[in-house]
Write a protein that holds these residues in place. Structure first.
Motif, PDB file in Angstrom:
ATOM      1  N   MET A 110       3.191  17.450 -13.496  1.00  0.00           N
ATOM      2  CA  MET A 110       2.128  16.698 -12.891  1.00  0.00           C
ATOM      3  C   MET A 110       2.697  15.478 -12.158  1.00  0.00           C
ATOM      4  SD  MET A 110      -1.292  15.215 -14.644  1.00  0.00           S
ATOM      5  CE  MET A 110      -0.637  13.753 -15.359  1.00  0.00           C
ATOM      6  N   ALA A 111       3.698  14.835 -12.733  1.00  0.00           N
ATOM      7  CA  ALA A 111       4.269  13.647 -12.091  1.00  0.00           C
ATOM      8  C   ALA A 111       4.945  14.006 -10.778  1.00  0.00           C
ATOM      9  CB  ALA A 111       5.262  12.979 -13.030  1.00  0.00           C
ATOM     10  N   ARG A 112       5.577  15.172 -10.720  1.00  0.00           N
ATOM     11  CA  ARG A 112       6.205  15.598  -9.461  1.00  0.00           C
ATOM     12  C   ARG A 112       5.150  15.846  -8.386  1.00  0.00           C
ATOM     13  NH1 ARG A 112       9.010  18.583 -13.413  1.00  0.00           N
ATOM     14  NH2 ARG A 112      11.075  17.711 -13.755  1.00  0.00           N
ATOM     15  N   SER A 113       4.002  16.357  -8.775  1.00  0.00           N
ATOM     16  CA  SER A 113       2.917  16.558  -7.812  1.00  0.00           C
ATOM     17  C   SER A 113       2.441  15.232  -7.246  1.00  0.00           C
ATOM     18  CB  SER A 113       1.745  17.283  -8.480  1.00  0.00           C
ATOM     19  OG  SER A 113       2.125  18.565  -8.891  1.00  0.00           O
ATOM     20  N   TYR A 114       2.362  14.220  -8.100  1.00  0.00           N
ATOM     21  CA  TYR A 114       1.987  12.895  -7.614  1.00  0.00           C
ATOM     22  C   TYR A 114       3.048  12.334  -6.670  1.00  0.00           C
ATOM     23  CZ  TYR A 114      -2.025  12.439 -10.692  1.00  0.00           C
ATOM     24  OH  TYR A 114      -3.224  12.605 -11.300  1.00  0.00           O
ATOM     25  N   ALA A 115       4.300  12.608  -6.937  1.00  0.00           N
ATOM     26  CA  ALA A 115       5.372  12.119  -6.062  1.00  0.00           C
ATOM     27  C   ALA A 115       5.268  12.754  -4.681  1.00  0.00           C
ATOM     28  CB  ALA A 115       6.736  12.411  -6.675  1.00  0.00           C
ATOM     29  N   VAL A 116       5.010  14.042  -4.633  1.00  0.00           N
ATOM     30  CA  VAL A 116       4.867  14.722  -3.338  1.00  0.00           C
ATOM     31  C   VAL A 116       3.604  14.246  -2.631  1.00  0.00           C
ATOM     32  CG1 VAL A 116       4.563  16.973  -2.253  1.00  0.00           C
ATOM     33  CG2 VAL A 116       6.227  16.697  -4.071  1.00  0.00           C
ATOM     34  N   THR A 117       2.527  14.059  -3.369  1.00  0.00           N
ATOM     35  CA  THR A 117       1.297  13.542  -2.772  1.00  0.00           C
ATOM     36  C   THR A 117       1.519  12.140  -2.229  1.00  0.00           C
ATOM     37  OG1 THR A 117      -0.005  14.870  -4.299  1.00  0.00           O
ATOM     38  CG2 THR A 117      -1.124  13.045  -3.227  1.00  0.00           C
ATOM     39  N   PHE A 118       2.279  11.316  -2.949  1.00  0.00           N
ATOM     40  CA  PHE A 118       2.595   9.974  -2.482  1.00  0.00           C
ATOM     41  C   PHE A 118       3.350  10.022  -1.163  1.00  0.00           C
ATOM     42  CE2 PHE A 118       5.579   6.369  -2.433  1.00  0.00           C
ATOM     43  CZ  PHE A 118       4.651   5.348  -2.327  1.00  0.00           C
ATOM     44  N   THR A 119       4.214  11.016  -1.004  1.00  0.00           N
ATOM     45  CA  THR A 119       4.950  11.164   0.244  1.00  0.00           C
ATOM     46  C   THR A 119       3.999  11.404   1.413  1.00  0.00           C
ATOM     47  OG1 THR A 119       6.856  12.070  -0.896  1.00  0.00           O
ATOM     48  CG2 THR A 119       6.685  12.526   1.440  1.00  0.00           C
ATOM     49  N   PHE A 120       3.058  12.310   1.231  1.00  0.00           N
ATOM     50  CA  PHE A 120       2.126  12.608   2.317  1.00  0.00           C
ATOM     51  C   PHE A 120       1.206  11.436   2.618  1.00  0.00           C
ATOM     52  CE2 PHE A 120       2.983  17.042   0.862  1.00  0.00           C
ATOM     53  CZ  PHE A 120       3.658  17.420   1.998  1.00  0.00           C
ATOM     54  N   VAL A 121       0.727  10.769   1.583  1.00  0.00           N
ATOM     55  CA  VAL A 121      -0.161   9.628   1.792  1.00  0.00           C
ATOM     56  C   VAL A 121       0.589   8.485   2.475  1.00  0.00           C
ATOM     57  CG1 VAL A 121      -1.507   7.857   0.591  1.00  0.00           C
ATOM     58  CG2 VAL A 121      -1.714  10.253  -0.072  1.00  0.00           C
ATOM     59  N   SER A 122       1.796   8.198   2.017  1.00  0.00           N
ATOM     60  CA  SER A 122       2.548   7.094   2.613  1.00  0.00           C
ATOM     61  C   SER A 122       2.963   7.402   4.047  1.00  0.00           C
ATOM     62  CB  SER A 122       3.770   6.753   1.772  1.00  0.00           C
ATOM     63  OG  SER A 122       4.627   7.865   1.708  1.00  0.00           O
ATOM     64  N   SER A 123       3.255   8.657   4.357  1.00  0.00           N
ATOM     65  CA  SER A 123       3.597   8.980   5.745  1.00  0.00           C
ATOM     66  C   SER A 123       2.379   8.821   6.653  1.00  0.00           C
ATOM     67  CB  SER A 123       4.167  10.391   5.854  1.00  0.00           C
ATOM     68  OG  SER A 123       3.189  11.352   5.566  1.00  0.00           O
ATOM     69  N   SER A 153      12.015  11.564  12.608  1.00  0.00           N
ATOM     70  CA  SER A 153      10.812  11.363  11.797  1.00  0.00           C
ATOM     71  C   SER A 153      10.705  12.430  10.726  1.00  0.00           C
ATOM     72  CB  SER A 153       9.566  11.383  12.671  1.00  0.00           C
ATOM     73  OG  SER A 153       9.572  10.300  13.559  1.00  0.00           O
ATOM     74  N   ALA A 154      11.011  13.669  11.090  1.00  0.00           N
ATOM     75  CA  ALA A 154      10.965  14.762  10.109  1.00  0.00           C
ATOM     76  C   ALA A 154      12.037  14.572   9.037  1.00  0.00           C
ATOM     77  CB  ALA A 154      11.154  16.095  10.806  1.00  0.00           C
ATOM     78  N   VAL A 155      13.225  14.161   9.442  1.00  0.00           N
ATOM     79  CA  VAL A 155      14.292  13.901   8.468  1.00  0.00           C
ATOM     80  C   VAL A 155      13.890  12.750   7.545  1.00  0.00           C
ATOM     81  CG1 VAL A 155      16.666  13.074   8.237  1.00  0.00           C
ATOM     82  CG2 VAL A 155      16.119  14.854   9.886  1.00  0.00           C
ATOM     83  N   GLY A 156      13.233  11.749   8.076  1.00  0.00           N
ATOM     84  CA  GLY A 156      12.770  10.624   7.258  1.00  0.00           C
ATOM     85  C   GLY A 156      11.756  11.050   6.217  1.00  0.00           C
ATOM     86  N   VAL A 157      10.813  11.901   6.598  1.00  0.00           N
ATOM     87  CA  VAL A 157       9.811  12.381   5.641  1.00  0.00           C
ATOM     88  C   VAL A 157      10.465  13.240   4.568  1.00  0.00           C
ATOM     89  CG1 VAL A 157       7.781  13.866   5.394  1.00  0.00           C
ATOM     90  CG2 VAL A 157       7.883  12.204   7.243  1.00  0.00           C
ATOM     91  N   ILE A 158      11.409  14.085   4.957  1.00  0.00           N
ATOM     92  CA  ILE A 158      12.109  14.923   3.977  1.00  0.00           C
ATOM     93  C   ILE A 158      12.925  14.051   3.026  1.00  0.00           C
ATOM     94  CG2 ILE A 158      13.931  16.643   3.714  1.00  0.00           C
ATOM     95  CD1 ILE A 158      12.859  17.901   6.322  1.00  0.00           C
ATOM     96  N   ALA A 159      13.609  13.059   3.555  1.00  0.00           N
ATOM     97  CA  ALA A 159      14.402  12.168   2.703  1.00  0.00           C
ATOM     98  C   ALA A 159      13.503  11.375   1.765  1.00  0.00           C
ATOM     99  CB  ALA A 159      15.225  11.224   3.571  1.00  0.00           C
ATOM    100  N   PHE A 160      12.360  10.927   2.248  1.00  0.00           N
ATOM    101  CA  PHE A 160      11.423  10.191   1.402  1.00  0.00           C
ATOM    102  C   PHE A 160      10.891  11.073   0.286  1.00  0.00           C
ATOM    103  CE2 PHE A 160       7.376   7.950   0.586  1.00  0.00           C
ATOM    104  CZ  PHE A 160       7.914   6.706   0.281  1.00  0.00           C
ATOM    105  N   THR A 161      10.638  12.350   0.578  1.00  0.00           N
ATOM    106  CA  THR A 161      10.188  13.291  -0.438  1.00  0.00           C
ATOM    107  C   THR A 161      11.261  13.495  -1.498  1.00  0.00           C
ATOM    108  OG1 THR A 161       8.840  14.440   1.208  1.00  0.00           O
ATOM    109  CG2 THR A 161       9.296  15.614  -0.830  1.00  0.00           C
ATOM    110  N   LEU A 162      12.490  13.689  -1.076  1.00  0.00           N
ATOM    111  CA  LEU A 162      13.572  13.897  -2.034  1.00  0.00           C
ATOM    112  C   LEU A 162      13.807  12.662  -2.901  1.00  0.00           C
ATOM    113  CD1 LEU A 162      16.114  15.892   0.143  1.00  0.00           C
ATOM    114  CD2 LEU A 162      14.600  16.757  -1.639  1.00  0.00           C
TER     115      LEU A 162
END
Length: 61
Positions: free
Chosen positions: A1-14, A32-41
């Motif tokens: 569940m925490a990982r789902s919140y982390a991925v959701t945080f990535t989309f919301v923050s982007s 920009s795409a590399v930045g979003v991927i790096a932020f997700t990781l």
């Protein structure tokens, strides 16, 4: 569940960062795409470290 919140945080923050185009407009599509991927990781890494903190910090004999 925490990982789902982390991925959701990535989309919301982007989406929030897209409100300020001066930060993203000069980067171009590729960076920009590399930045979003790096932020997700990074967000997933932080969550995994938080979930496994006790195992990472205890000594094993």
């Amino acid at each position: 569940m925490a990982r789902s919140y982390a991925v959701t945080f990535t989309f919301v923050s982007s989406r929030v960062l897209n409100l300020w185009p001066r930060y993203w407009s000069h980067l171009g599509d590729t960076l920009s795409a590399v930045g979003v991927i790096a932020f997700t990781l990074v967000s997933l890494l932080v969550v995994d470290i938080g979930l496994n903190w006790r195992e990472l910090t205890t000594r094993r004999a």
